[in-house]
Write a protein that holds these residues in place. Structure first.
Motif, mmCIF file in Angstrom:
data_model
loop_
_atom_site.group_PDB
_atom_site.id
_atom_site.type_symbol
_atom_site.label_atom_id
_atom_site.label_comp_id
_atom_site.label_asym_id
_atom_site.label_seq_id
_atom_site.Cartn_x
_atom_site.Cartn_y
_atom_site.Cartn_z
ATOM 1 N N ASN A 35 -31.304 -3.108 -64.946
ATOM 2 C CA ASN A 35 -31.848 -4.430 -65.270
ATOM 3 C C ASN A 35 -31.338 -5.497 -64.300
ATOM 4 N N ASP A 36 -30.086 -5.332 -63.871
ATOM 5 C CA ASP A 36 -29.499 -6.258 -62.909
ATOM 6 C C ASP A 36 -30.299 -6.245 -61.614
ATOM 7 N N GLY A 37 -30.669 -5.036 -61.164
ATOM 8 C CA GLY A 37 -31.472 -4.901 -59.953
ATOM 9 C C GLY A 37 -32.841 -5.542 -60.100
ATOM 10 N N LEU A 38 -33.464 -5.339 -61.251
ATOM 11 C CA LEU A 38 -34.765 -5.972 -61.511
ATOM 12 C C LEU A 38 -34.659 -7.496 -61.426
ATOM 13 N N THR A 39 -33.600 -8.042 -62.023
ATOM 14 C CA THR A 39 -33.408 -9.499 -62.016
ATOM 15 C C THR A 39 -33.210 -10.015 -60.597
ATOM 16 N N MET A 40 -32.374 -9.330 -59.819
ATOM 17 C CA MET A 40 -32.119 -9.769 -58.445
ATOM 18 C C MET A 40 -33.392 -9.747 -57.604
ATOM 19 N N LEU A 41 -34.173 -8.686 -57.747
ATOM 20 C CA LEU A 41 -35.384 -8.563 -56.946
ATOM 21 C C LEU A 41 -36.441 -9.581 -57.377
ATOM 22 N N LYS A 42 -36.499 -9.867 -58.671
ATOM 23 C CA LYS A 42 -37.422 -10.912 -59.133
ATOM 24 C C LYS A 42 -36.990 -12.277 -58.590
ATOM 25 N N ASN A 43 -35.686 -12.515 -58.543
ATOM 26 C CA ASN A 43 -35.186 -13.755 -57.928
ATOM 27 C C ASN A 43 -35.580 -13.814 -56.454
ATOM 28 N N TYR A 44 -35.441 -12.681 -55.777
ATOM 29 C CA TYR A 44 -35.779 -12.598 -54.355
ATOM 30 C C TYR A 44 -37.268 -12.907 -54.134
ATOM 31 N N MET A 45 -38.103 -12.478 -55.071
ATOM 32 C CA MET A 45 -39.554 -12.683 -54.948
ATOM 33 C C MET A 45 -39.935 -14.162 -55.034
ATOM 34 N N SER A 46 -39.011 -14.983 -55.501
ATOM 35 C CA SER A 46 -39.281 -16.429 -55.584
ATOM 36 C C SER A 46 -38.806 -17.168 -54.335
ATOM 37 N N THR A 47 -38.201 -16.444 -53.372
ATOM 38 C CA THR A 47 -37.708 -17.073 -52.144
ATOM 39 C C THR A 47 -38.733 -16.939 -51.021
ATOM 40 N N GLU A 48 -38.526 -17.718 -49.970
ATOM 41 C CA GLU A 48 -39.436 -17.683 -48.823
ATOM 42 C C GLU A 48 -39.368 -16.353 -48.076
ATOM 43 N N TYR A 49 -38.240 -15.626 -48.195
ATOM 44 C CA TYR A 49 -38.055 -14.388 -47.441
ATOM 45 C C TYR A 49 -38.946 -13.263 -47.956
ATOM 46 N N TYR A 50 -39.339 -13.356 -49.204
ATOM 47 C CA TYR A 50 -40.185 -12.324 -49.799
ATOM 48 C C TYR A 50 -41.556 -12.281 -49.127
ATOM 49 N N ALA A 51 -42.146 -13.436 -48.903
ATOM 50 C CA ALA A 51 -43.495 -13.507 -48.335
ATOM 51 C C ALA A 51 -43.500 -13.484 -46.805
ATOM 52 N N ARG A 52 -42.363 -13.787 -46.200
ATOM 53 C CA ARG A 52 -42.297 -13.889 -44.740
ATOM 54 C C ARG A 52 -42.228 -12.505 -44.088
ATOM 55 N N LYS A 53 -42.952 -12.320 -43.001
ATOM 56 C CA LYS A 53 -42.934 -11.060 -42.264
ATOM 57 C C LYS A 53 -41.789 -11.062 -41.260
ATOM 58 N N PRO A 54 -40.810 -10.152 -41.387
ATOM 59 C CA PRO A 54 -39.672 -10.142 -40.457
ATOM 60 C C PRO A 54 -40.088 -9.724 -39.049
#
Length: 373
Positions: free
Chosen positions: A82-101
């Motif tokens: 569940n901790d991993g799910l929460t962290m990744l959902k938090n990550y999905m709200s950041t600009e890095y999630y949508a940005r292409k590296p």
């Protein structure tokens, strides 16, 4: 002690415990332990790498990849899942999630003046922020799953980020590209908000000097010292370390490592007493730094090359009359006590903003401070 290359982990391990570095390098054994935290951190990195390198035809979501990778790893704790799910959902709200590296898991070999071995490592991701007149702007992003957030001064002294800065600049130079006009160094703290920093020419020169001096110290280290540090309990060599075994010795000389339940019970009782005593000592030492910081009117006490920060918790006391105007007299009067937690929950349910809630509130400093080293 001989090395084929330097890395941030090599330098940090040497600083923590030269014996640990010696055992891992000279005997070909990794200076890590198979513990849940390390495995979990590796898992999250794999998930983010897989997501950001997936093709356009890959229909899997970030959470789909997480579940697939979870099935492959040996960690199976429900809380961690569940901790991993929460962290990744938090990550999905950041600009890095949508940005292409621009690059993902980029390996590097860095050559610096005065050092006759290279520096090697991997950078989690590099983003190209440039466009039009703002070309030659980049951001290096390092994912972190740690509970503790970084302070600005910890960011300034972060060895790994400093090495990344030098390595990427050399990579651009080797490829015949321009010196970056801006190079942000960011820790994507998956439990917190991302935090960024940059390096100056002066800091880069200091890093090169530091790495050269550290390398000489490692070469001169013929009798590696065993050092007690916060990672000892997870060290692969703990059972072979005299200092750690001595630390675990009880008053009667019996070792901590036992298989007999009765003996284990007796030792556990003693350990609990020791913990209480150590907590008392810790409280006294923390009070010393609290008083010292107070006398200096600062929140940080310099101790040689180290520092101790003293942070005071702030408490908010809401204005009751203002609360009655927001929630209604009957609602507030029904509460047995005006608890901040209850008010915050009620405000969330009724859609009242924190700004409106805090009008007339008083901020009170707690008497007890948090001391960090």
């Amino acid at each position: 002690m001989e090395l084929t290359h330097l890395s941030a982990s090599t330098v940090n391990t040497f600083n923590d415990c030269p014996y640990k570095l010696y055992r891992s390098k000279q005997e070909g054994r990794k200076a890590v332990s198979d513990n849940d935290s390390l495995e979990f951190g590796t898992l999250i990195h794999k998930v983010l790498e897989a997501y950001h390198t997936s093709s356009l035809f890959d229909k899997r979501t970030l959470l789909d990849i997480y579940k697939e990778e979870w099935e492959k790893c040996w960690v199976n704790d429900y809380t961690r899942f569940n901790d991993g799910l929460t962290m990744l959902k938090n990550y999905m709200s950041t600009e890095y999630y949508a940005r292409k590296p621009l690059m993902v898991e980029k390996d590097f070999t860095l050559e610096i003046d005065g050092l006759d071995i290279p520096i090697r490592g991997f950078i989690d991701r590099i983003d190209d922020l440039g466009f039009g007149m703002f070309e030659d702007m980049y951001e290096i992003v390092d994912y972190k799953t740690s509970f503790k957030n970084k302070t600005p001064w910890e960011m300034d002294d972060d060895l790994q980020l400093s090495m990344y800065d030098l390595a990427f600049r050399q990579l651009l130079k080797n490829e015949g590209k321009n010196e970056p006009k801006e190079l942000k160094l960011t820790l994507a703290m998956l439990r917190h908000q991302p935090i960024s920093t940059e390096r100056t020419d002066e800091q880069r020169k200091a890093l090169i000097d530091y790495l050269n001096m550290t390398y000489k110290k490692i070469l001169a280290c013929t009798e590696p010292e065993q050092r007690i540090n916060k990672f000892c309990a997870w060290c692969q060599f703990a059972a072979e370390c005299d200092k750690f075994k001595n630390l675990c010795e009880q008053a009667d000389g019996s070792p901590l490592f036992v298989t007999n339940p009765e003996e284990a019970y007796k030792q556990l009782s003693r350990v609990k007493v020791q913990i209480r005593n150590l907590e008392k000592q810790k409280e006294g030492l923390e009070n010393f730094f609290i008083n010292t910081a107070s006398s200096l009117n600062k929140e940080e006490v310099e101790v040689g090359e180290n520092s101790v920060s003293v942070k005071y918790t702030r408490y908010v006391n809401y204005d009751v009359d203002h609360l009655r105007s927001l929630f209604g007299v009957d609602t507030i009067n029904r509460l047995s006590s005006v608890s901040k937690t209850a008010i915050d929950k009620l405000a969330k349910e009724m859609g009242i903003s924190y700004g409106a809630l805090s009008k007339g509130a008083k901020v009170v400093s707690a008497r007890k401070a948090t001391v960090r080293i």
